[in-house]
Motif scaffolding. Sequence first.
Motif, PDB file in Angstrom:
ATOM      1  N   TRP A  80       0.826  -1.214   0.000  1.00  0.00           N
ATOM      2  CA  TRP A  80       0.000   0.000   0.000  1.00  0.00           C
ATOM      3  C   TRP A  80       0.857   1.259   0.000  1.00  0.00           C
ATOM      4  N   LEU A  81       1.898   1.249   0.797  1.00  0.00           N
ATOM      5  CA  LEU A  81       2.775   2.418   0.880  1.00  0.00           C
ATOM      6  C   LEU A  81       3.427   2.708  -0.466  1.00  0.00           C
ATOM      7  N   PHE A  82       3.914   1.668  -1.134  1.00  0.00           N
ATOM      8  CA  PHE A  82       4.576   1.863  -2.414  1.00  0.00           C
ATOM      9  C   PHE A  82       3.578   2.276  -3.494  1.00  0.00           C
ATOM     10  N   SER A  83       2.362   1.749  -3.442  1.00  0.00           N
ATOM     11  CA  SER A  83       1.341   2.125  -4.427  1.00  0.00           C
ATOM     12  C   SER A  83       1.003   3.605  -4.327  1.00  0.00           C
ATOM     13  N   TYR A  84       0.829   4.084  -3.105  1.00  0.00           N
ATOM     14  CA  TYR A  84       0.518   5.509  -2.937  1.00  0.00           C
ATOM     15  C   TYR A  84       1.728   6.385  -3.218  1.00  0.00           C
ATOM     16  N   PHE A  85       2.913   5.845  -3.000  1.00  0.00           N
ATOM     17  CA  PHE A  85       4.123   6.592  -3.358  1.00  0.00           C
ATOM     18  C   PHE A  85       4.199   6.798  -4.868  1.00  0.00           C
ATOM     19  N   LEU A  86       3.954   5.738  -5.638  1.00  0.00           N
ATOM     20  CA  LEU A  86       3.980   5.860  -7.093  1.00  0.00           C
ATOM     21  C   LEU A  86       2.898   6.817  -7.593  1.00  0.00           C
ATOM     22  N   THR A  87       1.761   6.830  -6.916  1.00  0.00           N
ATOM     23  CA  THR A  87       0.672   7.714  -7.334  1.00  0.00           C
ATOM     24  C   THR A  87       0.955   9.161  -6.973  1.00  0.00           C
TER      25      THR A  87
END
Length: 446
Positions: A161-168
């Motif tokens: 989740w953290l990496f997904s929101y980071f990419l977004t």
Amino acid sequence: MTAPPYSPRTVVDGTPYFPEPYSLNPLPDDLQTGLIPVGVLALLSVLSTLVLITFIIFRMATWKLHYRTFLGYNQYVILVLNLLIADLQQSSAFLISFHWIRTGMILAPSSPCFAQAWLLHSGDVSSGFFVLAIALHTFYTAVHGKRVGQKTFATTVFCIWLFSYFLTGLGVGLHGEKYFVRAGAWCWVSEAYESDRLALHYIWVFLVQFGTVVIYIITFFMLRHKTRQLFALHAATGDRGNGPNIATIKSVNRITKLMTLYPCVYVLLTLPLSAGRMWSMAHHATPYSNAYACVAGAMITSCGWVDSLLYTLTRRKLLRDTMPNAGSSARRTRGSDWDNELGSKGITHTRTVTVEGGQVMDTLAPKDRDYARPPSHPSHSHNVSSATWERPASPTGSIDPILSGRVTPAMKKEAEVGTSEKMKEDPEKSDQITALPKGWVRHRDR
């Protein structure tokens, strides 16, 4: 191709917006019509995922009424739950299509445009990562016969989740309000930032699509190879007491097949839109037709309701093979006791009984092997001839040969404890395992 400038801005109802192609006013007739099925399927996905997420969370809160062990310790269920949450974000993004239909225009920068782009980007990436996590988890448990530790598992879910929101959020932090604009039939990353599209989205989506296919191909052939090898060894030695566990083999195959469905759905439903975007990039940002965009959008927003349908149809089989047996007489367990639970039906473990000097030594788990019980009744005594080829799979710490890939010659003969199953109407409350006689005796290690 050089992207058009963001100015001069067009004014709509006294508010300035980006000019075309970053905004679209008015909405063409084909988009007015084509976005209707996209919105309807998005609404179906939102409702189905919300209902199923609520149901799973409710079962977690009331787990003592239904299961022996806390449902949250079932890693398969948690992975599906997180995938459904990602699908909910993605389908919520396409639900905003009704707003564009109502207003007859797609305007950026605006709150609806930013919300749609954020939910779509984060939902795409996170759902892809959880699909890949399901594939890797299935490979690890089915082929290697091991279970991921709870702390490692929870940390991995959080990092996804953290990496997904980071990419977004990275693109928004770098480019501000110019990053999320109208892109085709909805709002997404501006075509002025093709490199960001590739680095923060496309490369990860295609990695998931390609990676899951490769992982499941490897899983299939490795399981097939191990199965043939172990059965050949059994046929050559005739040692049924130390051979592969057919019940476990069947459980492994069932779980693998069930968990393969989710990556298949993801690849089939997301590939048209991803392929269209890549085709556009390869042809110097040439846009594909609005009709194609609406069809691809309708397919990708269907991930939510299709995944919900899959889990609904396969839920009982999944829980039957991965959850401990229910029953009021069974003791409750905590997460640290999951792998030692006698009554559960995990696919990665085998419950074995060692016959030594006329005594029955029941192996609970690798760390609990100092527990044993001397036979108190002749019916509790076993010998090699009592070993059964069709023995039930058990979730304790020992690893079944079909999963470990090898059969180690043993100095002691082993036989399986016979079990009985009582099938009830609800599979979640079935499969009662016959309890061992009371009076356990603790033996020191020799």
